[in-house]
Design an enzyme around this catalytic site. Sequence first.
Site, PDB file in Angstrom:
ATOM      1  NE  ARG A  35      -3.607   2.133   2.817  1.00 44.25           N
ATOM      2  CZ  ARG A  35      -4.780   2.461   2.292  1.00 44.25           C
ATOM      3  NH1 ARG A  35      -5.339   1.668   1.399  1.00 44.25           N
ATOM      4  NH2 ARG A  35      -5.393   3.570   2.660  1.00 44.25           N
ATOM      5  CB  ILE A  61      -5.386   5.837  -1.446  1.00 43.70           C
ATOM      6  CG1 ILE A  61      -5.320   4.302  -1.336  1.00 43.70           C
ATOM      7  CG2 ILE A  61      -4.710   6.483  -0.259  1.00 43.70           C
ATOM      8  CD1 ILE A  61      -3.879   3.764  -1.328  1.00 43.70           C
ATOM      9  CB  SER A  62     -10.699   3.749  -0.180  1.00 40.52           C
ATOM     10  OG  SER A  62     -11.464   4.379  -1.176  1.00 40.52           O
ATOM     11  CD  GLN A  63     -11.826   3.423   7.047  1.00 39.41           C
ATOM     12  OE1 GLN A  63     -12.820   3.866   6.473  1.00 39.41           O
ATOM     13  NE2 GLN A  63     -11.817   3.099   8.331  1.00 39.41           N
ATOM     14  N   PRO A  64      -8.264   1.446   4.356  1.00 40.11           N
ATOM     15  CG  PRO A  64      -6.158   0.912   5.257  1.00 40.11           C
ATOM     16  CD  PRO A  64      -7.172   2.011   5.187  1.00 40.11           C
TER      17      PRO A  64
END
Length: 214
Positions: A35, A61-64
Amino acid sequence: MINFQKARDRMVETQLVSRGIHDRRVLEAMRKVPRHLFVDEALKEQAHSDHPLPIGDKQTISQPYIVALMTQSLELQGHEKILEIGTGSGYQAAVLAEVAERVFSIERNPNLAYRANQTLQKLGYKNIIVRVADGTLGWPDEAPFDAILVTAGTPKIPQPLLDQLAEGGRLVVPVGDRLAQELVLVESGPEGMKHTNLGGVRFVDLVGKWGWEG
């Protein structure tokens, strides 16, 4: 020096498993995909934090957890052809590529598409194709798709995406206004489309003919 593998392992255990992400293949993908390589150098230390991060051009970038939840909701088995709307950094596409056969990803921003493609190529992903286009129109030449994942919020589900979903396929899309959306799972079956609400989310705008105006 940060041990990024340990950071990913910790992310998986504390942010994903603890919140109910149980698909073994999704968890393995989240442990594997680096990531930190999908964010700017200055943000690498925050790459595994429990929140989205900026990637430039007012995109994120989205939250995991959200990446894992959306991926798990597709119930991928490994043989699928996937359409992703909103390539962004390329991270979600990489996760999908670990659990599906092919990923077709559309990004409307040429700069983001170029950077994402460069990162994905450097990491050796040969089963991802990135295209610059209006994602709300889908990718008719490659339809139908076994699964479709939309990584931006839309006021309504674009009809072209519903039309390009194979029977038995699954579509995950954030639907709502520009401040907040509900994550919706659409399942295509012989009796039509079944909709399931997966919970509240907040995404950047899906811009295009069937989404928000730019």
